[in-house]
Design a protein around this motif. Structure first.
Motif, PDB file in Angstrom:
ATOM      1  N   LEU A   1       0.830  -1.203   0.000  1.00 11.15           N
ATOM      2  CA  LEU A   1       0.000   0.000   0.000  1.00 11.15           C
ATOM      3  C   LEU A   1       0.868   1.258   0.000  1.00 11.15           C
ATOM      4  O   LEU A   1       0.562   2.227  -0.704  1.00 11.15           O
ATOM      5  N   ASP A   2       1.947   1.220   0.752  1.00 11.91           N
ATOM      6  CA  ASP A   2       2.826   2.398   0.841  1.00 11.91           C
ATOM      7  C   ASP A   2       3.433   2.762  -0.510  1.00 11.91           C
ATOM      8  O   ASP A   2       3.534   3.946  -0.866  1.00 11.91           O
ATOM      9  N   VAL A   3       3.829   1.753  -1.294  1.00 13.89           N
ATOM     10  CA  VAL A   3       4.455   2.055  -2.583  1.00 13.89           C
ATOM     11  C   VAL A   3       3.427   2.605  -3.564  1.00 13.89           C
ATOM     12  O   VAL A   3       3.722   3.524  -4.339  1.00 13.89           O
ATOM     13  N   ALA A   4       2.200   2.083  -3.521  1.00  9.51           N
ATOM     14  CA  ALA A   4       1.154   2.634  -4.385  1.00  9.51           C
ATOM     15  C   ALA A   4       0.826   4.066  -3.988  1.00  9.51           C
ATOM     16  O   ALA A   4       0.668   4.949  -4.844  1.00  9.51           O
TER      17      ALA A   4
ATOM     18  N   PRO B   1      12.905  10.674  -2.822  1.00 11.16           N
ATOM     19  CA  PRO B   1      13.524   9.803  -1.807  1.00 11.16           C
ATOM     20  C   PRO B   1      12.486   8.954  -1.065  1.00 11.16           C
ATOM     21  O   PRO B   1      12.750   7.785  -0.754  1.00 11.16           O
ATOM     22  N   GLU B   2      11.305   9.551  -0.775  1.00 10.78           N
ATOM     23  CA  GLU B   2      10.252   8.786  -0.098  1.00 10.78           C
ATOM     24  C   GLU B   2       9.725   7.680  -1.010  1.00 10.78           C
ATOM     25  O   GLU B   2       9.429   6.570  -0.552  1.00 10.78           O
ATOM     26  N   ARG B   3       9.579   7.992  -2.298  1.00 10.15           N
ATOM     27  CA  ARG B   3       9.119   6.965  -3.241  1.00 10.15           C
ATOM     28  C   ARG B   3      10.133   5.826  -3.342  1.00 10.15           C
ATOM     29  O   ARG B   3       9.754   4.649  -3.397  1.00 10.15           O
ATOM     30  N   TRP B   4      11.393   6.181  -3.397  1.00 15.04           N
ATOM     31  CA  TRP B   4      12.431   5.157  -3.478  1.00 15.04           C
ATOM     32  C   TRP B   4      12.430   4.287  -2.226  1.00 15.04           C
ATOM     33  O   TRP B   4      12.589   3.046  -2.314  1.00 15.04           O
ATOM     34  N   ALA B   5      12.251   4.915  -1.075  1.00 15.06           N
ATOM     35  CA  ALA B   5      12.214   4.143   0.174  1.00 15.06           C
ATOM     36  C   ALA B   5      11.028   3.190   0.184  1.00 15.06           C
ATOM     37  O   ALA B   5      11.157   2.012   0.576  1.00 15.06           O
ATOM     38  N   ALA B   6       9.845   3.674  -0.242  1.00 15.53           N
ATOM     39  CA  ALA B   6       8.658   2.814  -0.288  1.00 15.53           C
ATOM     40  C   ALA B   6       8.854   1.664  -1.268  1.00 15.53           C
ATOM     41  O   ALA B   6       8.474   0.519  -0.987  1.00 15.53           O
ATOM     42  N   PHE B   7       9.441   1.973  -2.419  1.00 15.03           N
ATOM     43  CA  PHE B   7       9.688   0.927  -3.420  1.00 15.03           C
ATOM     44  C   PHE B   7      10.669  -0.123  -2.894  1.00 15.03           C
ATOM     45  O   PHE B   7      10.462  -1.328  -3.068  1.00 15.03           O
ATOM     46  N   ARG B   8      11.719   0.349  -2.243  1.00 12.81           N
ATOM     47  CA  ARG B   8      12.717  -0.570  -1.705  1.00 12.81           C
ATOM     48  C   ARG B   8      12.114  -1.493  -0.646  1.00 12.81           C
ATOM     49  O   ARG B   8      12.399  -2.697  -0.624  1.00 12.81           O
TER      50      ARG B   8
END
Length: 425
Positions: free
Chosen positions: A78-81, A206-213
């Motif tokens: 959910l976080d990455v979406a 950076p937040e998107r990258w963290a969620a994706f990771r």
């Protein structure tokens, strides 16, 4: 005989018995009074119904879903979406739809998706101005994607009953699921503009990258089920076993959100759900044998002239029959009853059984969220403590979208068959 069996089932259903009892009663009447066979034979047919090796995948996928539901995989998906689409118009609703699709690819269960995604996203949607009826309807209908995206228990049951390749069914469900997701997102975008709901704050890169990771490991589940089957590394049954191992490693070793002492309770829960599914399959197998032996399908189909129908007419009739049936009865039961009835005509007309299986599974998905008795509706009522009328009030637009996809599959079968042909032809 047909009249006796139908009347028996209607009377028992009206008396409040669960569907298992009418199925077994009708089968028993056929074996004992019309065919004069020993009761032992009905047991043999029931055991034969749950004998196919493909059914081993059912408890495995249910167990993997139970483990993940108690962990953090749903929240990370959910976080990455949310990070990538939450800020656009209708972003929260689109996030809910995407999350249901991603968690469906992990769990294979519509009800688990309703609970996991709905519990997180419904409060957020209400906070940003969405009507509760819309939020509830979106969650229960978007959860239908869990029946189309592998792993799908509905497709496993259809494959076993009809003798169709489960691996091909899994791949064929991806195209319709993606189309539904796109159409749901478009409606959410339109709804948000009309109702002037607020958008979430845009995430930084950076937040998107963290969620994706953080979501990479949960994304391993669709890679295992779809990628492994597509590459020919293992069968759907083997993919289910690998999914359980992966779920245990992910939630109990890596994330450590599920404790080892909880594994017994999780296994017990899986056992109870599996028992219900397998008993229904066994009873349905015995009932299917009775109606096939008595040539009831041929009589019914001959009476309505379906034997002379073309492929499109047949698919329309199948869609209508399963849509109506799944509105009132558990989709698995509807499959067990109707598939043997239509099987001879499907074979005679040369319709691709994988296309039929995809359409039937889509109707089962629609029925799971359609009044009056969709199972996801009652799951939402129990989890969110909302009245029946409020839960179903917002469903018509989503049901219309799902029916449009059903019609599209009939006239444009490559929506489902393109990836199947790419993988297996």
């Amino acid at each position: 005989m047909t009249t006796v069996l139908i009347v028996t089932m209607i009377v028992l259903l009206a008396a409040g018995f669960p569907m298992l009892v009418p199925l077994l009663a009708a089968a028993l009447i056929g074996f004992l009074f019309f065919f004069g066979m020993s009761p032992d034979f009905i047991v043999q047919q029931m055991l034969a119904g749950i004998k196919p090796a493909a059914l081993i995948a059912v408890p495995m996928f249910i167990l993997a879903a139970d483990i993940i539901t108690r962990g953090v995989a749903a929240k990370r998906l959910l976080d990455v979406a949310m990070a990538f689409v939450g800020h656009i118009r209708g972003g929260l609703a689109i996030t809910s739809s995407l999350s249901c699709a991603m968690f469906g690819a992990v769990s294979g269960s519509t009800q688990a998706t309703v609970v996991s995604i709905g519990s997180i996203m419904r409060p957020k949607m209400l906070e940003y101005g969405y009507k509760d009826s819309f939020a509830l309807a979106l969650i229960i209908n978007a959860s239908d994607l869990a029946l189309l995206i592998p792993p799908s228990i509905g497709m496993i049951v259809y494959g076993v009953v009809s003798g169709t390749s489960v691996a091909e069914l899994f791949i064929a469900g991806i195209g319709p699921a993606l189309l539904i997701m796109v159409l749901f997102s478009a409606y959410c975008y339109f709804y948000a503009g009309r109702e002037k709901v607020r958008n979430a704050v845009q995430a930084t890169w950076p937040e998107r990258w963290a969620a994706f990771r953080h979501s990479l490991l949960p994304f391993g589940f669709p890679i295992i089920t779809i990628g492994g089957i597509y590459a020919g590394i293992f069968s759907p049954t083997e993919a289910a076993s690998v999914s359980v191992l992966y779920a245990i490693i992910l939630e109990m070793v890596v994330f450590r959100e599920v404790k080892w002492k909880e594994l017994g309770d999780i296994a017990l829960s899986t056992g109870l759900i599996t028992a219900v599914v397998f008993i229904l399959v066994a009873a349905g197998s015995a009932f299917s044998w009775v109606i096939s032996f008595a040539r009831i399908p041929q009589e019914l189909l001959g009476a309505i002239g379906i034997a002379e129908a073309g492929q499109i007419e047949l698919l329309v009739i199948i869609s209508i029959a399963f849509f109506i049936g799944c509105m009132f009865v558990d989709p698995i039961v509807v499959m067990l009853i109707l598939i043997p009835i239509f099987a001879p005509v499907i074979k005679a007309t040369g319709v691709d059984p994988v296309l039929v299986g995809t359409i039937v599974t889509l109707q089962a998905a629609i029925g799971s969220a359609t009044p009056p008795f969709g199972c996801d509706i009652f799951t939402a009522i129990a989890v969110f403590k909302r009245p029946y009328v409020e839960v179903v009030r917002g469903t018509p637009p989503f049901v219309i979208i799902l029916l449009l996809v059903s019609v599209s599959l009939i006239f444009f079968p490559q929506i489902a068959l393109f990836l199947r042909d790419l993988a297996f032809r």
